[in-house]
Design a protein around this motif. Structure first.
Motif, short mmCIF file in Angstrom:
data_model
loop_
_atom_site.label_atom_id
_atom_site.label_comp_id
_atom_site.label_asym_id
_atom_site.label_seq_id
_atom_site.Cartn_x
_atom_site.Cartn_y
_atom_site.Cartn_z
N ARG A 99 0.82 -1.21 0.00
CA ARG A 99 0.00 0.00 0.00
C ARG A 99 0.85 1.26 0.00
NH1 ARG A 99 -4.07 -2.21 4.72
NH2 ARG A 99 -5.76 -2.97 3.38
N SER A 100 2.04 1.16 0.58
CA SER A 100 2.89 2.34 0.74
C SER A 100 3.89 2.52 -0.39
CB SER A 100 3.64 2.26 2.08
OG SER A 100 2.74 2.12 3.17
N GLY A 101 3.93 1.58 -1.32
CA GLY A 101 4.88 1.69 -2.42
C GLY A 101 6.30 1.32 -2.06
N TRP A 102 6.46 0.59 -0.95
CA TRP A 102 7.82 0.14 -0.60
C TRP A 102 8.32 -0.89 -1.61
CZ3 TRP A 102 7.00 -0.96 5.36
CH2 TRP A 102 6.74 0.24 6.01
N ILE A 103 7.40 -1.69 -2.17
CA ILE A 103 7.73 -2.61 -3.25
C ILE A 103 6.67 -2.45 -4.35
CG2 ILE A 103 8.93 -4.29 -1.80
CD1 ILE A 103 6.42 -6.05 -1.93
N ARG A 104 6.99 -2.92 -5.56
CA ARG A 104 6.08 -2.73 -6.70
C ARG A 104 4.91 -3.70 -6.67
NH1 ARG A 104 6.62 -4.52 -12.23
NH2 ARG A 104 8.76 -5.19 -11.84
N GLY A 105 5.16 -4.92 -6.19
CA GLY A 105 4.07 -5.89 -6.19
C GLY A 105 4.48 -7.21 -5.58
N ALA A 106 3.54 -8.15 -5.59
CA ALA A 106 3.79 -9.47 -5.01
C ALA A 106 2.98 -10.52 -5.76
CB ALA A 106 3.43 -9.50 -3.52
N ALA A 107 3.61 -11.66 -6.00
CA ALA A 107 2.94 -12.84 -6.54
C ALA A 107 2.92 -13.88 -5.44
CB ALA A 107 3.67 -13.36 -7.78
N LEU A 108 1.74 -14.23 -4.98
CA LEU A 108 1.59 -15.08 -3.79
C LEU A 108 0.89 -16.38 -4.15
CD1 LEU A 108 0.33 -12.30 -1.34
CD2 LEU A 108 2.71 -13.01 -1.74
N ASP A 109 1.60 -17.48 -4.06
CA ASP A 109 0.96 -18.79 -4.21
C ASP A 109 0.59 -19.35 -2.83
OD1 ASP A 109 0.18 -21.00 -6.00
OD2 ASP A 109 1.67 -22.13 -4.85
N VAL A 110 1.17 -18.77 -1.80
CA VAL A 110 0.89 -19.17 -0.42
C VAL A 110 0.65 -17.90 0.39
CG1 VAL A 110 2.15 -21.34 -0.46
CG2 VAL A 110 3.39 -19.24 0.02
N THR A 111 -0.18 -18.01 1.41
CA THR A 111 -0.52 -16.85 2.21
C THR A 111 -0.60 -17.25 3.68
OG1 THR A 111 -2.89 -17.27 1.92
CG2 THR A 111 -1.83 -15.75 0.35
N ASP A 112 -0.66 -16.23 4.53
CA ASP A 112 -0.88 -16.43 5.95
C ASP A 112 -1.90 -15.39 6.39
OD1 ASP A 112 -0.68 -17.21 8.60
OD2 ASP A 112 1.06 -15.93 9.01
N PRO A 113 -3.17 -15.79 6.63
CA PRO A 113 -3.66 -17.17 6.75
C PRO A 113 -3.89 -17.82 5.39
CG PRO A 113 -5.45 -15.63 7.09
CD PRO A 113 -4.21 -14.80 6.96
N GLU A 114 -4.06 -19.14 5.44
CA GLU A 114 -4.35 -19.91 4.23
C GLU A 114 -5.37 -21.00 4.57
OE1 GLU A 114 -1.90 -22.93 1.41
OE2 GLU A 114 -0.93 -20.97 1.70
N PRO A 115 -6.43 -21.13 3.78
CA PRO A 115 -6.80 -20.32 2.62
C PRO A 115 -7.02 -18.86 3.00
CG PRO A 115 -8.15 -22.31 2.76
CD PRO A 115 -7.43 -22.19 4.06
N LEU A 116 -6.80 -17.99 2.03
CA LEU A 116 -6.98 -16.57 2.27
C LEU A 116 -8.47 -16.26 2.35
CD1 LEU A 116 -5.16 -14.04 2.49
CD2 LEU A 116 -5.68 -13.60 0.08
N PRO A 117 -8.93 -15.67 3.47
CA PRO A 117 -10.36 -15.36 3.62
C PRO A 117 -10.87 -14.47 2.49
CG PRO A 117 -9.21 -15.11 5.71
CD PRO A 117 -8.15 -15.30 4.67
#
Length: 321
Positions: free
Chosen positions: A249-267
């Motif tokens: 949200r803050s622009g510290w990184i450009r993006g993320a590709a997530l095949d796994v999350t915490d929590p999982e499954p992602l609500p």
């Protein structure tokens, strides 16, 4: 069952019928009796005499019935869900499915990297709107990719990056072992942060351990360049989710590709779903139609070795208990 016959437990994976695994073993072991226990009752009965058992899961109740088991060939790469202490007490050798996921997960990671590099996701959005309007993209050429974890999956990722003219950095517990990357470092903070500061794509392909839990958090996101992209095919808790949300949200990184999350499954109501700079897949990177074929190669090879030597030590993918 005789000493070198194989019992296959009933749970399958990736929606592929477990019968295909049993058939793959039968093809490779024509002189062995490969039995598929298709019901809970069959598992309880067959495991009493079985010496070689293979499957996705093994609970303590079933283990207590396994009076003669010498080898449990786990059909997953990870074994943290198994009663390892009890298996050690029973003197059972354990192997895993390490290496089975290499090709498909390597391709999944490369697809994520290229999607963010050429911004295919933006192209898809404009196509859905019938919108012919140009947008800016990026180049992977001359970039730096840091791969955390140089096991079979991490190595497969590095192999598939060859030809893209990128610098690669590998992070592993024992950097003195080296690896296929241009540079190999350990997990100490100074070395890791030094690598992150020059990373364009950060690929997480490591197991979840005490050392890797929460490995990537606020300090790491601030250290990464603002154009960096996170690709996580490891486990969700390797990344601090709250810190990831802040970074995205803050622009510290450009993006993320997530095949796994915490929590999982992602609500369904989790804010990660609604961020335009996030690509989410439902723990899908491990799926391959060749899963059972590759697994059967490993297990059948070990069964043949046992038949030849009578020994249950020194097997491929043996897990240290």
């Amino acid at each position: 069952m005789s000493d070198h016959d194989v019992l296959v437990l009933r749970k399958g994976t990736h929606g592929i019928p477990v019968e295909e695994y049993a058939d793959a073993l039968r093809t490779r072991l024509p002189d062995s009796d490969v039995t598929l226990a298709r019901t809970p009752e069959a598992e309880r009965e067959e495991i009493e005499d079985a010496r070689i058992v293979t499957g996705m899961v093994l609970d303590e109740e079933l283990l207590d019935r396994a009076q003669n088991m010498e080898l449990f060939a786990c059909a997953y790469a990870g074994v943290g869900h198994l009663p390892l202490d009890r298996l050690r007490e029973h003197g059972v050798t354990v192997t895993n499915a390490s290496g089975v996921h290499g090709p498909n997960m390597g391709e999944h990671v490369l697809g994520n990297i290229l999607t963010f590099t050429r911004r295919f996701n933006e192209g898809f959005r404009r196509q859905r709107r019938n919108e012919w309007r140009h947008y800016k993209a990026h180049e992977l050429h001359d970039g730096t990719v840091t791969v955390v974890g140089l096991g079979a999956i991490g190595q497969a990722v590095v192999e598939r990056l060859e030809g893209f003219d990128v610098e690669t950095i590998g992070v592993r517990y024992t950097p003195e072992k080296g690896g296929p990357t241009d540079e190999v470092i350990g997990f100490d903070d100074d070395a890791l942060h030094g690598a992150l500061a020059r990373t364009d794509y950060l690929v997480l392909a490591c197991p979840l351990t005490d050392e890797t839990r929460g490995l990537i958090g606020s300090e790491e996101f601030v250290t990464l360049p603002p154009e960096a992209v996170l690709v996580n095919v490891a486990r969700g808790p390797v990344v601090d989710t709250d810190d990831l949300l802040t970074a995205l949200r803050s622009g510290w990184i450009r993006g993320a590709a997530l095949d796994v999350t915490d929590p999982e499954p992602l609500p369904r109501d989790h804010p990660l779903w609604d961020l335009g700079n996030v690509q989410i897949t439902p723990h899908h990177a491990g799926h391959t139609p060749d899963y059972y074929e590759r697994l059967a190669d490993i297990v059948a090879g070990n069964v043949r070795q046992i038949a030849e030597t009578g020994e249950y030590d020194g097997l491929e993918n043996e897990v240290s208990l």
